[in-house]
Structure formats: structure tokens, C-alpha cells
Motif scaffolding. Structure first.
Motif, mmCIF file in Angstrom:
data_model
loop_
_atom_site.group_PDB
_atom_site.id
_atom_site.type_symbol
_atom_site.label_atom_id
_atom_site.label_comp_id
_atom_site.label_asym_id
_atom_site.label_seq_id
_atom_site.Cartn_x
_atom_site.Cartn_y
_atom_site.Cartn_z
ATOM 1 N N ASP A 201 0.811 -1.213 0.000
ATOM 2 C CA ASP A 201 0.000 0.000 0.000
ATOM 3 C C ASP A 201 0.848 1.267 0.000
ATOM 4 O O ASP A 201 0.579 2.216 -0.738
ATOM 5 C CB ASP A 201 -0.985 0.002 1.174
ATOM 6 C CG ASP A 201 -0.306 -0.193 2.517
ATOM 7 O OD1 ASP A 201 0.922 -0.394 2.554
ATOM 8 O OD2 ASP A 201 -1.007 -0.163 3.546
ATOM 9 N N VAL A 202 1.895 1.291 0.825
ATOM 10 C CA VAL A 202 2.729 2.476 0.929
ATOM 11 C C VAL A 202 4.152 2.073 1.292
ATOM 12 O O VAL A 202 4.370 1.091 2.003
ATOM 13 C CB VAL A 202 2.162 3.463 1.980
ATOM 14 C CG1 VAL A 202 2.129 2.840 3.372
ATOM 15 C CG2 VAL A 202 2.950 4.773 1.994
ATOM 16 N N ILE A 203 5.126 2.805 0.773
ATOM 17 C CA ILE A 203 6.531 2.563 1.085
ATOM 18 C C ILE A 203 7.086 3.782 1.787
ATOM 19 O O ILE A 203 6.954 4.913 1.301
ATOM 20 C CB ILE A 203 7.345 2.286 -0.193
ATOM 21 C CG1 ILE A 203 6.902 0.974 -0.825
ATOM 22 C CG2 ILE A 203 8.839 2.239 0.107
ATOM 23 C CD1 ILE A 203 7.544 0.693 -2.158
ATOM 24 N N THR A 204 7.689 3.561 2.941
ATOM 25 C CA THR A 204 8.314 4.663 3.683
ATOM 26 C C THR A 204 9.827 4.522 3.631
ATOM 27 O O THR A 204 10.488 5.205 2.870
ATOM 28 C CB THR A 204 7.791 4.710 5.126
ATOM 29 O OG1 THR A 204 7.907 3.407 5.722
ATOM 30 C CG2 THR A 204 6.335 5.141 5.163
ATOM 31 N N SER A 205 10.380 3.600 4.402
ATOM 32 C CA SER A 205 11.834 3.405 4.388
ATOM 33 C C SER A 205 12.282 2.494 3.246
ATOM 34 O O SER A 205 13.417 2.578 2.777
ATOM 35 C CB SER A 205 12.299 2.809 5.721
ATOM 36 O OG SER A 205 11.786 1.497 5.879
ATOM 37 N N GLY A 206 11.412 1.600 2.806
ATOM 38 C CA GLY A 206 11.767 0.631 1.770
ATOM 39 C C GLY A 206 12.330 -0.664 2.320
ATOM 40 O O GLY A 206 12.626 -1.594 1.560
ATOM 41 N N ASN A 207 12.457 -0.773 3.639
ATOM 42 C CA ASN A 207 13.066 -1.962 4.236
ATOM 43 C C ASN A 207 12.199 -3.214 4.058
ATOM 44 O O ASN A 207 12.724 -4.306 3.829
ATOM 45 C CB ASN A 207 13.339 -1.718 5.720
ATOM 46 C CG ASN A 207 14.509 -0.788 5.946
ATOM 47 O OD1 ASN A 207 15.606 -1.013 5.446
ATOM 48 N ND2 ASN A 207 14.286 0.284 6.690
ATOM 49 N N THR A 208 10.896 -3.061 4.177
ATOM 50 C CA THR A 208 10.017 -4.219 4.022
ATOM 51 C C THR A 208 10.124 -4.805 2.622
ATOM 52 O O THR A 208 10.334 -6.012 2.449
ATOM 53 C CB THR A 208 8.556 -3.832 4.318
ATOM 54 O OG1 THR A 208 8.429 -3.487 5.703
ATOM 55 C CG2 THR A 208 7.620 -4.990 3.996
ATOM 56 N N THR A 209 9.986 -3.969 1.607
ATOM 57 C CA THR A 209 10.057 -4.489 0.243
ATOM 58 C C THR A 209 11.462 -4.980 -0.107
ATOM 59 O O THR A 209 11.613 -5.871 -0.933
ATOM 60 C CB THR A 209 9.604 -3.431 -0.779
ATOM 61 O OG1 THR A 209 10.325 -2.211 -0.571
ATOM 62 C CG2 THR A 209 8.117 -3.172 -0.657
ATOM 63 N N SER A 210 12.479 -4.417 0.540
ATOM 64 C CA SER A 210 13.838 -4.908 0.327
ATOM 65 C C SER A 210 13.951 -6.364 0.761
ATOM 66 O O SER A 210 14.503 -7.205 0.048
ATOM 67 C CB SER A 210 14.845 -4.052 1.100
ATOM 68 O OG SER A 210 16.148 -4.589 0.993
ATOM 69 N N VAL A 211 13.412 -6.680 1.942
ATOM 70 C CA VAL A 211 13.429 -8.053 2.454
ATOM 71 C C VAL A 211 12.603 -8.966 1.548
ATOM 72 O O VAL A 211 13.020 -10.092 1.221
ATOM 73 C CB VAL A 211 12.891 -8.092 3.902
ATOM 74 C CG1 VAL A 211 12.670 -9.533 4.362
ATOM 75 C CG2 VAL A 211 13.836 -7.373 4.847
ATOM 76 N N LEU A 212 11.433 -8.501 1.123
ATOM 77 C CA LEU A 212 10.580 -9.316 0.264
ATOM 78 C C LEU A 212 11.242 -9.599 -1.086
ATOM 79 O O LEU A 212 11.102 -10.694 -1.634
ATOM 80 C CB LEU A 212 9.231 -8.633 0.059
ATOM 81 C CG LEU A 212 8.381 -8.416 1.319
ATOM 82 C CD1 LEU A 212 7.034 -7.808 0.950
ATOM 83 C CD2 LEU A 212 8.184 -9.711 2.092
ATOM 84 N N CYS A 213 11.973 -8.614 -1.606
ATOM 85 C CA CYS A 213 12.681 -8.824 -2.876
ATOM 86 C C CYS A 213 13.786 -9.862 -2.721
ATOM 87 O O CYS A 213 14.030 -10.674 -3.624
ATOM 88 C CB CYS A 213 13.264 -7.502 -3.377
ATOM 89 S SG CYS A 213 12.024 -6.358 -4.013
ATOM 90 N N GLU A 214 14.466 -9.859 -1.577
ATOM 91 C CA GLU A 214 15.498 -10.857 -1.309
ATOM 92 C C GLU A 214 14.880 -12.253 -1.205
ATOM 93 O O GLU A 214 15.424 -13.233 -1.729
ATOM 94 C CB GLU A 214 16.241 -10.503 -0.023
ATOM 95 C CG GLU A 214 17.111 -9.251 -0.139
ATOM 96 C CD GLU A 214 17.768 -8.897 1.181
ATOM 97 O OE1 GLU A 214 17.566 -9.641 2.168
ATOM 98 O OE2 GLU A 214 18.474 -7.874 1.226
ATOM 99 N N LEU A 215 13.746 -12.352 -0.525
ATOM 100 C CA LEU A 215 13.052 -13.627 -0.414
ATOM 101 C C LEU A 215 12.548 -14.096 -1.778
ATOM 102 O O LEU A 215 12.594 -15.292 -2.091
ATOM 103 C CB LEU A 215 11.874 -13.504 0.558
ATOM 104 C CG LEU A 215 12.235 -13.309 2.031
ATOM 105 C CD1 LEU A 215 10.981 -13.040 2.852
ATOM 106 C CD2 LEU A 215 12.978 -14.521 2.586
#
Length: 242
Positions: A201-215
């Protein structure tokens, strides 16, 4: 889609939808989520120029500095820095308004464009505690709608681990560690697509999507697109060229 539009129109006559931005009567041209004035403001938000790449927000492909891989493409609609953008995300997270979700899914699908080959659509899962509190997972529902719009396969590739803190409760330095500990691959799901779309829904720091991209890379996804409604303009982003 036509049936939904007819149903929305009938329901709007009986129970008029109110604008998320100001509370006035919402209009069909903005998915029964915004009035004319707020709808025009939303359209102007999409055309705001990115400070990093000089393109309109919907054409911007800059990625958060937290994401190391330049192969990950980021697509968003608006910046998360105006009152209207914050009201839209709040309604998406808290109110479970189907008309808003369908409208944003249509907008996201349009920004995504045509993708060659087989496409899987997944999402950044909400914590179990948040699902219990609000009764739904906004990104999951949004991803399902996007997958239907583009003819992709919906997969639940990730799981949110039990425990942990909400990202919004942490400072910037603690978010990366918390995100790394909060997500895992779903052992019951897999992907063998040409392109994997991760909806958030929203990206602030980008850390969540960074982890998901690695997974996602571990799961075998080579081409990844992160698709999100809004991203903050307060963080530093890296210009991608596509």
C-alpha cells in the motif's frame, strides 16, 4: 467489471458514497471515492515531478536506497506527503472500502502496463495482530484485484512471522532489522513466473520491500516489480533507468 460499475451506481443512489478527502458526495469518474475537487487534486499528485529523475510520479522508477538490486523496478502512483495521500492510505488500511480498493487496483494496473510472459502477483502481508484488529489485509485484497485486472496468477508467496513490532513504531535505523525478522517465504507457495509483482500500500523506508525482494530471489524470481499506491518523498531514492 461492468456489473461492479452498475452495482456501485445503484448503491450510490441509495447510500451515497462520500469523498475520502473532504466528505462531499463522491463521483463515479473517481471510483466513488473522491469528489470532483479532490479527484482533480489526486490527478495532479500523480503528475508531480520526482526530484531524483525528473519524471511524473507514475513514470518514476526510482528505488529506495534500502533496495540493493538495480533489477527491481518500483512503480507507484503518488507521493505519501500530502493530506489527501495520507487520507487515501488511511482509508485503505483502516476502512476496507471496496470502491476505493477497486479504483486503486485499476490505477495500479494501468501504471503497470502490459507485461510479457507469465506474471504472478503477490503482496506484503499484514501482521496477524493487525488483521485481527482491522479484519482484513489491505495489500492482499489489492493484490487480488490487480491480478484479476491483468490476468495474472495470485500467489501468497510470503508470510508475516508472529511477534515483532509495527514498522511505524520504530525509528529508521531499527526498521531494517525488524523487517528482516518479520517475513519469511510461504512453504506452501512457489513461483515460476517470468515476472513477479509485489503489491504494497505504501513505502516509507523501503526496508520491508527490500526483504521481500530478497526472499523473492531465493524463491527463484528473476524479474521483480514492486507496485505501490504511494511512497514517501522524504527518503533518498536511487534513480533507475528502464
Amino acid at each position: 467489471m461492468k456489473i461492479m460499475k452498475i452495482t456501485d451506481a445503484i448503491l450510490n443512489l441509495i447510500f451515497p458514497h462520500t469523498c475520502i478527502g473532504c466528505g462531499a458526495n463522491a463521483e463515479a469518474s473517481f471510483g466513488y471515492s473522491l469528489c470532483r475537487r479532490c479527484g482533480e487534486e489526486y490527478e495532479s499528485l500523480k503528475e508531480e515531478i520526482c526530484d531524483s529523475c525528473g519524471k511524473a510520479q507514475t513514470k518514476c522508477r526510482c528505488r529506495p536506497t534500502a533496495v540493493a538490486s538495480a533489477r527491481v523496478k518500483y512503480i507507484h502512483l503518488i507521493k505519501y506527503d500530502s493530506d489527501l495521500s495520507k487520507k487515501l492510505i488511511f482509508a485503505l488500511k483502516r476502512q476496507n472500502r471496496a470502491v476505493l480498493r477497486r479504483h486503486l487496483a485499476k490505477e495500479l494496473s494501468g501504471a503497470l502496463g502490459n507485461i510479457a510472459g507469465k506474471t504472478d502477483v503477490t503482496y506484503a502481508p499484514r501482521s496477524a495482530a493487525a488483521v485481527r484488529e482491522y479484519g482484513f489485509d489491505q495489500s492482499k485484497l489489492l493484490a487480488k484485484a490487480v491480478s484479476k485486472n491483468i490476468g495474472g496468477r495470485f500467489v501468497e508467496l510470503f508470510r508475516h512471522r508472529p511477534g515483532g513490532m509495527a514498522q511505524k513504531e520504530l525509528g529508521l535505523s531499527a526498521r531494517a532489522e525488524n523487517a528482516a525478522e518479520s517475513y519469511m517465504l510461504n512453504p506452501r507457495a512457489s513461483t515460476d513466473c517470468d515476472t513477479l509483482v509485489i503489491v504494497d500500500d505504501v513505502i516509507t523506508s523501503g526496508n520491508t520491500t527490500s526483504v521481500l525482494c530478497e526472499l523473492a530471489a531465493i524463491a527463484g524470481a528473476e524479474n521483480v516489480i514492486v507496485l505501490t499506491v504511494a511512497k514517501t518523498g522524504a527518503r533518498k531514492y536511487v534513480k533507475n533507468t528502464y
